[in-house]
Design an enzyme around this catalytic site. Sequence first.
Site, mmCIF file in Angstrom:
data_model
loop_
_atom_site.group_PDB
_atom_site.id
_atom_site.type_symbol
_atom_site.label_atom_id
_atom_site.label_comp_id
_atom_site.label_asym_id
_atom_site.label_seq_id
_atom_site.Cartn_x
_atom_site.Cartn_y
_atom_site.Cartn_z
ATOM 1 N N ARG A 75 0.824 -1.211 0.000
ATOM 2 C CA ARG A 75 0.000 0.000 0.000
ATOM 3 C C ARG A 75 0.857 1.260 0.000
ATOM 4 O O ARG A 75 0.422 2.317 -0.464
ATOM 5 C CB ARG A 75 -0.949 -0.004 1.206
ATOM 6 C CG ARG A 75 -1.743 1.286 1.378
ATOM 7 C CD ARG A 75 -2.875 1.134 2.384
ATOM 8 N NE ARG A 75 -2.421 0.618 3.659
ATOM 9 C CZ ARG A 75 -1.817 1.351 4.614
ATOM 10 N NH1 ARG A 75 -1.559 2.646 4.399
ATOM 11 N NH2 ARG A 75 -1.465 0.797 5.760
ATOM 12 N N TYR A 128 -13.013 18.205 -16.707
ATOM 13 C CA TYR A 128 -13.563 16.850 -16.816
ATOM 14 C C TYR A 128 -14.710 16.682 -15.818
ATOM 15 O O TYR A 128 -14.666 17.215 -14.713
ATOM 16 C CB TYR A 128 -12.443 15.838 -16.554
ATOM 17 C CG TYR A 128 -12.918 14.430 -16.368
ATOM 18 C CD1 TYR A 128 -13.531 13.736 -17.407
ATOM 19 C CD2 TYR A 128 -12.774 13.782 -15.141
ATOM 20 C CE1 TYR A 128 -13.987 12.438 -17.234
ATOM 21 C CE2 TYR A 128 -13.212 12.479 -14.958
ATOM 22 C CZ TYR A 128 -13.826 11.815 -16.008
ATOM 23 O OH TYR A 128 -14.275 10.530 -15.829
ATOM 24 N N ASP A 200 -4.049 19.506 -15.030
ATOM 25 C CA ASP A 200 -4.348 18.193 -15.594
ATOM 26 C C ASP A 200 -3.795 18.179 -17.019
ATOM 27 O O ASP A 200 -4.284 18.881 -17.901
ATOM 28 C CB ASP A 200 -5.862 17.952 -15.590
ATOM 29 C CG ASP A 200 -6.240 16.553 -16.074
ATOM 30 O OD1 ASP A 200 -5.477 15.964 -16.858
ATOM 31 O OD2 ASP A 200 -7.311 16.061 -15.686
ATOM 32 N N LYS A 225 -5.327 6.858 -19.800
ATOM 33 C CA LYS A 225 -5.550 7.353 -21.154
ATOM 34 C C LYS A 225 -4.289 7.225 -22.012
ATOM 35 O O LYS A 225 -3.858 6.126 -22.297
ATOM 36 C CB LYS A 225 -6.046 8.806 -21.076
ATOM 37 C CG LYS A 225 -7.190 9.046 -20.091
ATOM 38 C CD LYS A 225 -8.401 8.166 -20.360
ATOM 39 C CE LYS A 225 -9.637 8.566 -19.563
ATOM 40 N NZ LYS A 225 -9.487 8.407 -18.105
#
Length: 412
Positions: A75, A128, A200, A225
């Site tokens: 983690r 977005y 972004d 993406k």
Amino acid sequence: MKKNTRLTSPKNHNVGRKQGTPGPGTLSVWGGEQNVHWMGSTQVPVVHSVSFGYKDVDDWLKVAQGKKPGHIYGRNTNPTVATFEEKVRILEGAEAATSFASGMAAISNTLFTLLSPGERVVSVNDTYGGTNKLFVEFLPRFQIGVTLCDTTDHEAIESAIANGCKVVYLESPTNPTNKVLDLARLTAVAHRHGALVIVDNTFATPINQQPLKLGVDLVIHSATKFLGGHADALGGVVCGQRKLLSRIYHFREITGACLDPMAAYLLLRGMKTLHLRIRQQNQSALKIARFMQPHPKIRAVFYPGLESHENHSIARRQMSGFGGVLSFVLNGGFKAVKKFLPRLHYAHLAANLGAVETVAGPPATTSHVESTPRERAASGIPEALIRYSVGIEDTDDLIADLQQALIYVSAK
């Protein structure tokens, strides 16, 4: 969040590169992969182990305290994941990077790390859809102020910043309308007023744009993406100043939105062809945009590479390529969208972008599926808009495919 290695990012990928300095293609393939192979393997191993054992408690303690390199628990960190982070860090020219389970995990963790109740974030209307939901629904629940400005009105954004804020969150080009913000200008204003700037960079990728070179503090990617490029792995990444990344990493290790090592491997594998894919997608998107723009059945085309684009001059100044995504509005409203999309032969009708295959769809089912029609309208997103993410197919085949599908759209 490894320290700089021998293979570092050039000051600018595209101009003035010194002899002997690796270019973006070389960095995409080799960046971050020094001394991470196992028993002579040429590919980064996928380390699935949840925990990492030590025979010496003193060494174990030093790793736990950050005094010695190593891993303790999946983690927190993982060797495969760390290699992915290092490759992105090098490509963006950042001091440090940390990864997440998805792009939205990267965005939300970053915002919640940096913002506290009573503080304010300034952003733009047409980010977005998931990001917009954070601004209009989630952050206000924690008494965090949000001011959303007209994306094309730089003066309004500057005025909002001057009124006081902790964070300025920008997206350029925007998803899905391809608006472009002057990152250097807005960052300079934000810094004068003591605000951090987050960008972004998913649409542009570090191949087309490097916001950190323009003064931006943090860069975010939905690695799902273009970075991965094959639509087979979810992931997100944030890179920038080491002191900020230390805070973001700590928030992420406690909240637990860690990147899976198999996803990290798939993203690493995809990034080896990043520069080649982006080159083809840039060329195809521009050619397709120029084909679509004068078409009588198209009301508008949004692509920053078009000379007619309202932010074209800014895009030319801060980008080396205009990206693989264009959007266009059909005549005939949403009915036309429903007629047009199923006629495409070379496009997945799906909620994704940046893949080797072309992907197309309306905001109502893709970028802004969580938003209502009224919210999409407030963000300047027409219901008849189609986001068209260009793959690596032959450009002429994609144009012919669009042309035959447009036959079924009314000219009115």
